[in-house]
Design an enzyme around this catalytic site. Structure first.
Site, PDB file in Angstrom:
ATOM      1  CE1 TYR A  52      -3.854   2.371   0.794  1.00 19.90           C
ATOM      2  CE2 TYR A  52      -2.035   3.539   2.120  1.00 19.90           C
ATOM      3  CZ  TYR A  52      -3.168   3.581   1.666  1.00 19.90           C
ATOM      4  OH  TYR A  52      -3.800   4.795   1.676  1.00 19.90           O
ATOM      5  CD  GLU A 105      -6.251   4.326  -1.355  1.00 18.99           C
ATOM      6  OE1 GLU A 105      -6.345   4.374   0.220  1.00 18.99           O
ATOM      7  OE2 GLU A 105      -7.448   4.294  -1.896  1.00 18.99           O
TER       8      GLU A 105
END
Length: 390
Positions: A109, A197
């Site tokens: 991530y 993101e």
């Protein structure tokens, strides 16, 4: 302002951020043509909506059969996806992204966001990719790595190395990962992003790093210098009231309550919503008309607020500075007459030309409930709404 995944990847690629090759399709036939053009061993069909959690909702499908892509796209287009970010009403899929599959070795991530508390760009990374980062933060906070970058200094090697080693990459991987982070930072700054993101960021079986998914948000106040980004705006993904408000320079956010609010100033608007809740009701919206509102703006604000069928009462709370109270009073009366307002209307005025404004309201002959202060206004509108509903 948000954009779709396929658009975000177009932007990222311009700055050297690696992504998989893909083609957007608006029909099943276009999806079939996209599959033929990609001609790969694995196809990923992704619903394009402004919300996360698509995979769990059936918005991401994989197939090795090129001929199946058309059918998967047909099943997805027009479907309403309900995810943890869409709310129960969901979002209709109007386009899909046909992308070549990736041989994944490991998922991570990575995101970048403007941290208003530190006035810095903050990177957040985790070795737990492909899942909701909130769950990781709650259950395994030690796996969340945070690095702050001072915009005056810019991204430095030690920033990227701290992130890379923090997610347990080896020395060789950290070099490749650092290149990815530097490209992402450049993209973030030069596009006036407020958030990027990458979830998941993957290391392929070949040892390369690639953005498998991408979400980008942009600072609305900087869009005037980002014309290419503005062209990517998808109005069908936005609340129609918010779209209309932006056309008139109004800051509007729809909420779930029954009391409409028209206020000048974000701080005063927040205080108004808070005190409505204090008296047991819920605000139907946040609406800031700004410091230079005129009659036309006030009228449009009324239209937007009253266009919401959930609104059962309207509170106008104005502190006049540059905006004069008498001008607001005239705008309120004009709007109330034109729109034939049928819900209780409470008006609280304070500041420049307040006495003149109050006089205009009192002589209007309209059913407008005056209020002396914010507490009085909140109490009167909540009581009026409850009485009207009885």
């Amino acid at each position: 302002m948000n954009i779709h995944e396929y658009q975000a990847k177009q932007v990222l690629r311009k700055f050297g951020v690696p992504t998989s090759k893909g083609i957007v399709a608006f029909t099943a036939d276009e999806a079939e043509a996209a599959a033929n053009e990609l001609n790969c061993s694995l196809y990923v069909v992704k619903a394009q909506i402004h919300a996360g959690g698509r995979g769990k909702a059936g918005g991401v499908k994989l197939t090795k059969d090129k001929s199946e892509v058309k059918q998967l796209a047909r099943e997805m287009l027009g479907k309403v996806l309900v995810t943890h970010q869409t709310g129960p009403e969901g979002k209709e899929v109007q386009k899909v992204y046909i992308e070549e599959g990736t041989d994944i070795d490991k998922e991570f991530y990575l995101s970048a966001v403007v941290d208003r508390a530190t006035s810095q760009i903050t990177f957040i990374a985790s070795e737990e990719g492909g899942v909701e980062i909130e769950e990781v933060a709650a259950n395994h906070p030690e796996k969340i790595i945070t690095v702050h970058v001072d915009p005056a200094e810019g991204i430095q090697g030690y920033h990227a190395r701290k992130l890379g080693f923090g997610i347990n990459l080896d020395k060789d991987d950290v070099k490749k990962f650092s290149k990815f982070v530097f490209a992402l930072y450049e993209c973030f700054v030069k596009t006036d992003s407020s958030q990027v993101e990458i979830n998941p960021l993957v290391r392929t079986t070949d040892g390369d790093f690639k953005a498998l998914d991408a979400k980008m948000n942009f600072d609305s106040n900087a869009l005037y210098r980002q014309p290419e980004i503005v062209e990517m705006r998808d109005l069908t993904e936005e609340d129609p009231f918010e779209v209309k408000a932006s056309q008139f320079g109004l800051s509007y956010v729809k909420m779930d309550g029954t009391i409409g609010c028209m206020v000048n100033g974000a701080g005063l608007a927040m205080a108004t919503m808070d005190i409505i809740k204090l008296y047991g009701e819920e605000p139907a919206n946040f609406l800031d008309v700004g410091g230079g509102a005129n009659q036309e703006k006030v009228k449009e604000a009324f239209k937007i607020i009253l266009g919401d069928p959930a609104v059962k009462g309207l509170l106008v709370n104005i502190f006049g500075g540059i905006m004069k109270c008498d001008i607001i009073a005239e705008g309120v009366i004009a709007a109330a007459k034109e729109l034939a307002v049928k819900v209780p209307l409470v008006v609280r005025l304070e500041g420049t030309n307040v006495e003149k404004g109050k006089e205009i309201l009192s002589k209007s002959g309209m059913d407008i409930i005056p209020a002396d202060n914010l507490d009085d206004a909140a109490q009167k509108i909540t009581e009026a709404v409850k009485k009207a509903a009885a």
